[in-house]
Design a protein around this motif. Sequence first.
Motif, short mmCIF file in Angstrom:
data_model
loop_
_atom_site.label_atom_id
_atom_site.label_comp_id
_atom_site.label_asym_id
_atom_site.label_seq_id
_atom_site.Cartn_x
_atom_site.Cartn_y
_atom_site.Cartn_z
N PRO A 70 58.92 12.66 24.76
CA PRO A 70 60.03 13.63 25.48
C PRO A 70 61.23 13.31 24.70
O PRO A 70 62.00 14.23 24.47
CB PRO A 70 60.17 13.25 26.83
CG PRO A 70 58.55 12.64 27.26
CD PRO A 70 58.24 11.86 26.00
N VAL A 71 61.70 12.18 24.39
CA VAL A 71 62.81 11.79 23.68
C VAL A 71 62.93 12.43 22.36
O VAL A 71 63.84 13.01 21.83
CB VAL A 71 63.52 10.29 23.74
CG1 VAL A 71 64.72 10.24 22.87
CG2 VAL A 71 63.29 9.72 25.09
N PHE A 72 61.96 12.43 21.56
CA PHE A 72 61.52 12.83 20.30
C PHE A 72 61.74 14.47 20.37
O PHE A 72 62.39 14.98 19.61
CB PHE A 72 60.38 12.61 19.57
CG PHE A 72 59.78 13.27 18.50
CD1 PHE A 72 60.30 12.97 17.30
CD2 PHE A 72 59.00 14.50 18.63
CE1 PHE A 72 59.91 13.90 16.03
CE2 PHE A 72 58.55 15.23 17.52
CZ PHE A 72 59.23 14.83 16.42
N ALA A 98 57.89 18.37 10.18
CA ALA A 98 58.52 17.57 9.27
C ALA A 98 59.16 16.02 9.90
O ALA A 98 59.10 15.03 9.45
CB ALA A 98 59.70 18.47 8.38
N THR A 99 59.89 16.63 11.10
CA THR A 99 60.23 15.63 11.86
C THR A 99 59.11 14.47 12.33
O THR A 99 59.59 13.39 12.42
CB THR A 99 61.07 15.75 13.09
OG1 THR A 99 60.40 17.04 13.84
CG2 THR A 99 62.44 16.87 12.72
N ASN A 128 56.57 9.12 11.71
CA ASN A 128 55.45 7.99 11.51
C ASN A 128 55.76 7.25 10.21
O ASN A 128 55.31 6.08 10.09
CB ASN A 128 54.02 9.09 10.80
CG ASN A 128 53.78 9.85 11.99
OD1 ASN A 128 53.49 9.28 12.99
ND2 ASN A 128 52.89 10.83 12.02
N ALA A 129 56.60 7.98 9.28
CA ALA A 129 57.13 7.14 8.28
C ALA A 129 58.25 5.99 8.46
O ALA A 129 58.49 4.93 7.90
CB ALA A 129 57.76 7.93 6.95
N LEU A 131 66.88 9.67 6.93
CA LEU A 131 65.55 9.76 6.16
C LEU A 131 64.71 11.10 6.35
O LEU A 131 63.95 11.53 5.48
CB LEU A 131 64.56 8.69 6.86
CG LEU A 131 64.87 7.27 6.35
CD1 LEU A 131 63.98 6.33 7.23
CD2 LEU A 131 65.00 6.95 5.15
N LEU A 132 65.13 12.08 7.36
CA LEU A 132 64.48 13.25 7.46
C LEU A 132 64.98 14.02 6.51
O LEU A 132 64.29 15.02 5.97
CB LEU A 132 65.30 13.70 8.92
CG LEU A 132 64.77 15.16 9.43
CD1 LEU A 132 63.11 15.27 9.54
CD2 LEU A 132 65.35 15.64 10.58
#
Length: 233
Positions: free
Chosen positions: A166-168, A187-188, A193-194, A226-227
């Motif tokens: 939920p926060v993501f 993409a996010t 995951n990375a 990083l995104l």
Amino acid sequence: MPKLADKITDAPHVTSIILYGPVVVEMLKPGGSRTFQEYSTAVRCNRGKGIRRRVTASGPLPSNWQNFLRHSDNKEELFSFLSEQVMQLVVKESKQLVVTDKKQVLTVPPGKETANLAPCNHEEADTRMMVLDELWLTFGTGKNRRYIAPHQIAKALGPEKSRALPVFHAITGCDTVSVFAGHSKKATWATWNAFPEVTTAFLSLASTPSELPDGVLSTLERFIVLLYDRTST
């Protein structure tokens, strides 16, 4: 993004069905109905400003339905009116119908215990759903209809990532937060995951702290950097 939701077309066996009123109203257009009473009979078988119109049984339906639904007072009256109409349904003895009207929780047949459900003061239907064993969501119509099993998705993600989800969602774009320019959920998700370290920051926010613990903000900043640039130092 891993394909966690398989395209299931056969309806699963369920013990309860939850219908979200606003979605039903958006899907079921007035069609040939002329009054709100006729529309409610048919029902039983975008946010913004719009034209205000009182909702009464004999009141004529507006010519511009979408514009009518944009006015919050119109929708509030319409949902209350439809709740009253639904309460008139004849329910089989083995079934129970639960309807919300503003903060009230009504049942058919009457007299059922509703103390654990009322008052209904949640703004969104999502937060009213309590998952016991399984929860299925259905999307689409006709050949495009499919069923998604969130309980299976939660199992695949694991407990930590499920609690952080939920926060993501809130940070990367939801009803009240814009998405990151040029970056979809896919993409996010890949960046998450990375950079699994951000899970701890998400979980910290999920616990609703009165203030951000040390390191949370810098971890979130690193996630966003990083995104946009996976090689940035």
